[in-house]
Scaffold this motif. Sequence first.
Motif, short mmCIF file in Angstrom:
data_model
loop_
_atom_site.label_atom_id
_atom_site.label_comp_id
_atom_site.label_asym_id
_atom_site.label_seq_id
_atom_site.Cartn_x
_atom_site.Cartn_y
_atom_site.Cartn_z
N ILE A 50 -20.61 2.01 -15.08
CA ILE A 50 -20.42 3.33 -15.71
C ILE A 50 -21.67 3.63 -16.54
O ILE A 50 -21.99 2.89 -17.47
CB ILE A 50 -19.19 3.36 -16.64
CG1 ILE A 50 -17.94 2.90 -15.89
CG2 ILE A 50 -18.99 4.77 -17.21
CD1 ILE A 50 -16.69 2.81 -16.76
N ALA A 51 -22.39 4.69 -16.20
CA ALA A 51 -23.61 5.01 -16.94
C ALA A 51 -23.39 6.26 -17.77
O ALA A 51 -22.73 7.21 -17.35
CB ALA A 51 -24.77 5.23 -15.98
N HIS A 52 -23.97 6.25 -18.97
CA HIS A 52 -23.80 7.34 -19.92
C HIS A 52 -25.07 8.20 -19.93
O HIS A 52 -26.16 7.68 -20.06
CB HIS A 52 -23.59 6.70 -21.30
CG HIS A 52 -23.17 7.63 -22.36
ND1 HIS A 52 -21.92 7.60 -22.92
CD2 HIS A 52 -23.83 8.63 -22.98
CE1 HIS A 52 -21.83 8.54 -23.84
NE2 HIS A 52 -22.98 9.18 -23.90
N VAL A 53 -24.89 9.49 -19.77
CA VAL A 53 -26.02 10.43 -19.94
C VAL A 53 -25.76 11.12 -21.27
O VAL A 53 -24.87 11.96 -21.39
CB VAL A 53 -26.07 11.46 -18.80
CG1 VAL A 53 -27.30 12.35 -18.94
CG2 VAL A 53 -26.08 10.78 -17.44
N PRO A 54 -26.53 10.76 -22.30
CA PRO A 54 -26.15 11.18 -23.65
C PRO A 54 -26.40 12.66 -23.95
O PRO A 54 -27.24 13.30 -23.31
CB PRO A 54 -27.04 10.32 -24.55
CG PRO A 54 -28.23 10.01 -23.73
CD PRO A 54 -27.76 9.95 -22.30
N ALA A 64 -21.09 9.31 -16.70
CA ALA A 64 -20.39 9.97 -17.81
C ALA A 64 -21.42 10.85 -18.51
O ALA A 64 -22.33 10.35 -19.16
CB ALA A 64 -19.82 8.93 -18.76
N MET A 65 -21.28 12.16 -18.33
CA MET A 65 -22.33 13.08 -18.78
C MET A 65 -21.85 13.91 -19.97
O MET A 65 -20.83 14.57 -19.91
CB MET A 65 -22.72 14.03 -17.65
CG MET A 65 -23.13 13.31 -16.39
SD MET A 65 -23.50 14.45 -15.06
CE MET A 65 -25.12 14.96 -15.53
N ASP A 66 -22.64 13.86 -21.05
CA ASP A 66 -22.25 14.56 -22.27
C ASP A 66 -23.05 15.85 -22.45
O ASP A 66 -24.23 15.80 -22.78
CB ASP A 66 -22.47 13.63 -23.47
CG ASP A 66 -21.72 14.11 -24.70
OD1 ASP A 66 -21.19 15.24 -24.67
OD2 ASP A 66 -21.68 13.37 -25.70
N GLU A 67 -22.38 16.97 -22.23
CA GLU A 67 -22.96 18.30 -22.42
C GLU A 67 -24.37 18.45 -21.84
O GLU A 67 -25.31 18.78 -22.57
CB GLU A 67 -22.96 18.68 -23.90
CG GLU A 67 -21.56 18.68 -24.44
CD GLU A 67 -21.33 19.64 -25.59
OE1 GLU A 67 -22.12 20.58 -25.74
OE2 GLU A 67 -20.34 19.45 -26.30
N LEU A 110 -17.74 12.11 -14.72
CA LEU A 110 -16.95 12.59 -15.85
C LEU A 110 -17.88 13.49 -16.65
O LEU A 110 -18.89 13.03 -17.18
CB LEU A 110 -16.47 11.40 -16.70
CG LEU A 110 -15.68 11.75 -17.97
CD1 LEU A 110 -14.45 12.58 -17.65
CD2 LEU A 110 -15.27 10.48 -18.71
N LEU A 111 -17.54 14.77 -16.68
CA LEU A 111 -18.46 15.76 -17.24
C LEU A 111 -17.86 16.41 -18.48
O LEU A 111 -16.87 17.15 -18.40
CB LEU A 111 -18.71 16.84 -16.17
CG LEU A 111 -19.52 18.07 -16.57
CD1 LEU A 111 -20.95 17.68 -16.92
CD2 LEU A 111 -19.53 19.09 -15.43
#
Length: 236
Positions: free
Chosen positions: A78-82, A159-162, A190-191
């Motif tokens: 699971i990778a996070h795009v901050p 997992a993309m944050d805004e 997950l957006l």
Amino acid sequence: MLAVSGLKVKYGSATALQGVDLHIEQGEIVAVVGRNGAGKTTLLRAITGLVPVAGGEVKFRDQRITGLPAHQIMRLGIAHVPQGRQVFGDQTVEDNLILGGFSQYFKHRGAVRERLEAQYQLFPKLATRRRQQAGTLSGGEQQMLAIARALMSEPDVLAMDEPSMGLAPIFVKQVLDTVLDLKQRGKTVLLVEQMATAALAIADRAYVLQTGQVKLTGLARDLLKDREVIRTYLGA
Ligand code: ATP
């Protein structure tokens, strides 16, 4: 693929998530929308291990990942795009990407090189700018770099944050097209988005958060058609 149940997060005495349930099937784009302060970022950060969880559970492919450190969750897929992209502005585009593949760097340099080339194929503009300092890229290009950096760990879930935050409409469209493209390439997304109608337009399903609780969930296209939902919970 991902199942969240009863998830609680507290900041001191303030409760930011009050028992959130959410699930994502493989290959879906699932949007989490809601007004400012609804808890969207907190939810994403709790899933990817960036804030401590006060209760509940996160399962990834039936493995309990609640409370694992962020780097371990990233290695599991699971990778996070901050939010705000957070690229290293004084480093080159390529160095930013290599950092995304860092967990492999010493053991499998060849693999990191292959992954770099894969990102350059996916984002040709990054290839032409590979030696350029990341801080000199436009906001839209920096967002692409943040996505490409996350892809360097070859995640199953992004997992993309805004990702639309602060971008001109043309770049928002590009970013959302990229998300759709990633879905075609088999990724699960997950957006989290403040720009609810744009997110609902590309998502399969969505969750509407308000004060740390899921108020509504359903097919994104149904929520998008419901003016009352948009007005009441999304303020648009
Ligand atoms: P936005 O769209 O404005 O980013 P959001 O829906 O992502 O909002 P969060 O950032 O998750 O919401 O915030 C949820 C709640 O937790 C808010 O009341 C916020 O003020 C609070 N909060 C967030 N981060 C912290 C923190 N580090 N310390 C204390 N409270 C926090």
